[in-house]
Write an enzyme that holds these catalytic residues in place. Structure first.
Site, short mmCIF file in Angstrom:
data_model
loop_
_atom_site.label_atom_id
_atom_site.label_comp_id
_atom_site.label_asym_id
_atom_site.label_seq_id
_atom_site.Cartn_x
_atom_site.Cartn_y
_atom_site.Cartn_z
CG ASP A 262 -52.70 -16.74 -26.80
OD1 ASP A 262 -51.60 -16.51 -27.15
OD2 ASP A 262 -53.41 -15.88 -26.99
CB CYS B 280 -39.38 -18.31 -45.34
SG CYS B 280 -40.44 -18.17 -44.02
CB CYS C 109 -40.84 -15.64 -49.77
SG CYS C 109 -42.54 -14.82 -49.66
CB CYS D 182 -44.88 -12.06 -44.24
SG CYS D 182 -43.38 -12.60 -43.84
CB CYS E 124 -47.33 -5.16 -34.24
SG CYS E 124 -48.75 -6.36 -34.83
CB CYS F 282 -53.31 -6.20 -38.53
SG CYS F 282 -52.52 -5.73 -40.34
CB CYS G 111 -47.75 -10.31 -41.84
SG CYS G 111 -48.16 -11.01 -40.31
CB CYS H 39 -47.88 -16.43 -45.83
SG CYS H 39 -46.68 -18.30 -45.87
#
Length: 377
Positions: free
Chosen positions: A137, A191, A194, A197, A217, A244, A247, A251
């Site tokens: 990360d 996806c 859809c 999200c 965000c 948060c 989103c 899914c």
């Protein structure tokens, strides 16, 4: 058919990784092409990274794995599930409690995953006789595009990775190696039509499918953003005090999600719907002790209290007024400004005016004075 040396090594690495708790192990070539790097440059050029200055600063190194380490030939992508026991969205209705993103409800995953990655990498290095490097990360690595090329999942319209096996709830780690390992097949986008999200985002942070403006965000605002949070986002934040999940949770692929098996990734009971009253009482020492080993610790006490004050302002809970009022005397101007806003939502006009008059002689910060002006207008 007899396995090649590379396939045997890959199988051994995969077996060890799964024994350590990783759920998916995939491999791709380090030669990822230029598409992902070009998209990253467009993202930064649009300013969507906000105040995350490390993104433009590391842009070229991040844009291609071989810019980071020119000897890398293969990349092993490992995924570890951190799925919750239940959908976290109902927690948003408990307005007097804080809502913490699922991934941050226990130990800091950076430390946990990096330690396990090093074990896998050591095996790869000793068996293959090649150099290795591990990343989780914080390194300048485009983990999600690389993971899609490796077949781990695909980047959904919310820009996060989605897996047919794990849904949305998993961490990624990568091992760069100079060894040549057999590649897995890249994943395709599932996806379809859809939009759930994108529709779930409280602050409309998606300018278009597959694009995220971090400046809007809530995860960015509560974690990365250091200053006052813009008024237009405060009510939409609700009781979200760290990150948060909206989103991700929306899914439909989460029907395949699993609860975390790793104990250190399972939610601490005191971080599921924790009372705002408790957190608003934290001084720096208490904050550091309570969140020792947690990713929340890295944002610091003042930024965390800022988030809690905004949640308090959205709580409709008048019992929080004394603790919010006490923050008017905080040394940090951002905390004081957030306290003013929270009080403007919790107090009647007369009480708010009396608080302003009591604090006016001591307030020197222009931004906080502007908060008072707007609150009492």
């Amino acid at each position: 058919m007899q396995k090649t040396k590379g396939q045997k090594l890959k199988d051994e690495v995969s077996k060890r990784a799964k024994a350590l708790g990783f759920d998916l192990v995939r491999v791709t070539s380090a030669d990822i092409g230029s598409v992902a790097g070009d998209r990253l440059r467009q993202y930064v050029a649009a300013g969507y990274h906000g105040s995350m200055l490390w993104m433009p600063e590391t842009l070229e190194r991040r844009s291609h794995p071989q810019n980071l380490w020119n000897e890398v030939r293969s990349i092993v992508v490992l995924a570890m599930n951190y799925g919750p026991d239940e959908d976290p969205r109902p927690d948003l209705q408990h307005k007097s409690s804080g809502n913490i993103s699922v991934y941050a409800r226990n130990r800091d995953y950076h430390d946990l995953i990096k330690g396990k990655l090093k074990e896998v990498a050591s095996l790869l290095a000793s068996r293959g006789g090649e150099d290795v490097k591990v990343f989780v990360d914080t390194a300048p690595v485009m983990e999600k595009p690389i993971a899609q090329l490796a077949g781990t999942g695909w980047q959904g319209k919310h820009t996060n990775l989605v897996s047919r096996e794990l849904g949305s709830w998993f961490f990624l780690g990568t091992i760069f190696t100079s060894a040549e390992l057999p590649e897995d097949t890249a994943e395709i986008d599932h996806c379809g039509k859809c939009w759930r999200c994108l529709e779930a985002c409280p602050t409309n942070a998606f300018p278009a499918p597959y694009q995220l403006d971090a400046r809007r965000c809530i995860s960015y605002l509560t974690i990365e953003h250091a200053g006052p949070i813009a008024h237009e986002f405060r009510a939409a934040m609700g009781n979200r005090i760290y990150g948060c999940d909206d989103c991700l949770a929306a899914c439909p692929w989460n029907k395949f999600a699993q609860s975390a098996k790793e104990m250190k990734l399972q939610a601490r009971t005191d971080l599921v719907r924790p009372p705002l009253q408790q957190f608003l009482s934290f001084d720096d020492a208490t904050f550091r002790k309570f969140f020792s080993g947690s990713p929340i610790k890295r944002i610091g006490r003042n930024r965390f209290i800022r988030n809690c004050l905004i949640a308090a302002g959205n709580s409709e809970d008048a019992s929080l007024i004394p603790q919010v009022t006490s923050k008017l005397g905080e040394p940090d101007a951002v905390v004081r400004g957030a306290a003013v806003w929270a009080l403007s939502r919790l107090c009647d006009a007369q009480t708010l005016r009396s608080l302003q008059l009591a604090n006016a002689p001591f307030e020197q910060d222009a931004a906080v004075l502007a908060e008072w002006q707007q609150a009492t207008a």
